[in-house]
Scaffold this motif. Structure first.
Motif, PDB file in Angstrom:
ATOM      1  N   MET A   4       1.504  -8.329  -0.112  1.00  0.00           N
ATOM      2  CA  MET A   4       1.428  -7.669   1.182  1.00  0.00           C
ATOM      3  C   MET A   4       2.605  -6.749   1.451  1.00  0.00           C
ATOM      4  O   MET A   4       3.722  -7.061   1.089  1.00  0.00           O
ATOM      5  CB  MET A   4       1.420  -8.709   2.298  1.00  0.00           C
ATOM      6  CG  MET A   4       0.079  -9.181   2.691  1.00  0.00           C
ATOM      7  SD  MET A   4       0.145 -10.122   4.186  1.00  0.00           S
ATOM      8  CE  MET A   4       0.565 -11.710   3.552  1.00  0.00           C
ATOM      9  N   TRP A   9      -1.967  -3.238   0.663  1.00  0.00           N
ATOM     10  CA  TRP A   9      -1.806  -4.263  -0.349  1.00  0.00           C
ATOM     11  C   TRP A   9      -1.976  -3.618  -1.713  1.00  0.00           C
ATOM     12  O   TRP A   9      -2.673  -2.623  -1.864  1.00  0.00           O
ATOM     13  CB  TRP A   9      -2.855  -5.342  -0.207  1.00  0.00           C
ATOM     14  CG  TRP A   9      -2.703  -6.194   1.001  1.00  0.00           C
ATOM     15  CD1 TRP A   9      -1.889  -6.000   2.074  1.00  0.00           C
ATOM     16  CD2 TRP A   9      -3.402  -7.401   1.250  1.00  0.00           C
ATOM     17  NE1 TRP A   9      -2.040  -6.998   2.974  1.00  0.00           N
ATOM     18  CE2 TRP A   9      -2.971  -7.881   2.493  1.00  0.00           C
ATOM     19  CE3 TRP A   9      -4.347  -8.117   0.555  1.00  0.00           C
ATOM     20  CZ2 TRP A   9      -3.446  -9.048   3.049  1.00  0.00           C
ATOM     21  CZ3 TRP A   9      -4.822  -9.273   1.115  1.00  0.00           C
ATOM     22  CH2 TRP A   9      -4.374  -9.739   2.345  1.00  0.00           C
ATOM     23  N   PRO A  20      -6.373  -3.780   3.742  1.00  0.00           N
ATOM     24  CA  PRO A  20      -6.465  -5.183   4.167  1.00  0.00           C
ATOM     25  C   PRO A  20      -7.689  -5.437   5.048  1.00  0.00           C
ATOM     26  O   PRO A  20      -8.145  -4.552   5.762  1.00  0.00           O
ATOM     27  CB  PRO A  20      -5.188  -5.393   4.976  1.00  0.00           C
ATOM     28  CG  PRO A  20      -4.279  -4.309   4.568  1.00  0.00           C
ATOM     29  CD  PRO A  20      -5.149  -3.152   4.189  1.00  0.00           C
ATOM     30  N   ASP A  24      -6.617 -10.321   7.699  1.00  0.00           N
ATOM     31  CA  ASP A  24      -5.276 -10.227   7.114  1.00  0.00           C
ATOM     32  C   ASP A  24      -4.318  -9.520   8.066  1.00  0.00           C
ATOM     33  O   ASP A  24      -3.192  -9.967   8.289  1.00  0.00           O
ATOM     34  CB  ASP A  24      -5.334  -9.492   5.776  1.00  0.00           C
ATOM     35  CG  ASP A  24      -6.232 -10.193   4.775  1.00  0.00           C
ATOM     36  OD1 ASP A  24      -6.216 -11.438   4.722  1.00  0.00           O
ATOM     37  OD2 ASP A  24      -6.965  -9.497   4.058  1.00  0.00           O
ATOM     38  N   GLU A  27      -3.474 -11.829  11.029  1.00  0.00           N
ATOM     39  CA  GLU A  27      -2.455 -12.833  10.728  1.00  0.00           C
ATOM     40  C   GLU A  27      -1.057 -12.219  10.756  1.00  0.00           C
ATOM     41  O   GLU A  27      -0.118 -12.823  11.270  1.00  0.00           O
ATOM     42  CB  GLU A  27      -2.731 -13.473   9.372  1.00  0.00           C
ATOM     43  CG  GLU A  27      -3.935 -14.393   9.396  1.00  0.00           C
ATOM     44  CD  GLU A  27      -4.260 -14.989   8.038  1.00  0.00           C
ATOM     45  OE1 GLU A  27      -3.402 -14.932   7.122  1.00  0.00           O
ATOM     46  OE2 GLU A  27      -5.378 -15.508   7.886  1.00  0.00           O
TER      47      GLU A  27
END
Length: 142
Positions: A4, A9, A20, A24, A27
């Motif tokens: 990450m 990514w 992403p 993702d 989060e």
């Protein structure tokens, strides 16, 4: 599988850049909120993808409606000990290939029309951070 960064990514197998997923970025957004000292927020769990029809029926009977934004966040508007707070809602979307449903558009408008409430769509982590920073890091110094 992936490494990450704030922007994208990199797939370890082939080295290609990967956009992403919404989850993702969500989060990472929570990590940003917590590391910024913002504690008064919640993800609104509206993920109703389940193979169990009984669960869906129960949720509908309990008043669950689709289209509600993903995050509810309250932010102080000043640095005083008696802080007034701003309520914002953020609908997270993937950076590319995202769409806002008719029900989501409806809820965003309804919430945005409420006094003292702002509702946004954020395309990825960077936009979500910008929305929060606009309020949180530009507070009045009374």
């Amino acid at each position: 599988m992936v490494r990450m960064t704030a922007k994208e990514w990199t797939d370890r197998k082939n080295g290609k850049k990967v956009i992403p997923l919404e989850d993702d970025d969500a989060e990472l957004f929570v990590v940003f909120l917590r590391s910024s000292g913002i504690r008064d927020f919640s993800h609104i769990p509206m993920e109703t993808r389940t193979p169990y029809k009984g669960v869906l029926n129960k949720l509908k009977k309990m008043g669950v409606n689709s289209g509600i934004p993903d995050y509810l966040i309250t932010l102080p508007t000043s640095y005083t000990w008696r802080e007034k707070r701003k309520l914002i809602f953020i609908e997270m979307k993937r950076r590319k290939g995202w769409t806002v449903s008719v029900k989501q558009k409806h809820w965003l408008k309804v919430l945005d029309d409420c006094e003292g409430v702002d509702a946004y769509v954020a395309k990825g982590l960077a936009e979500a951070r910008e929305i929060v920073e606009k309020y949180y890091f530009n507070r009045k110094k009374d």
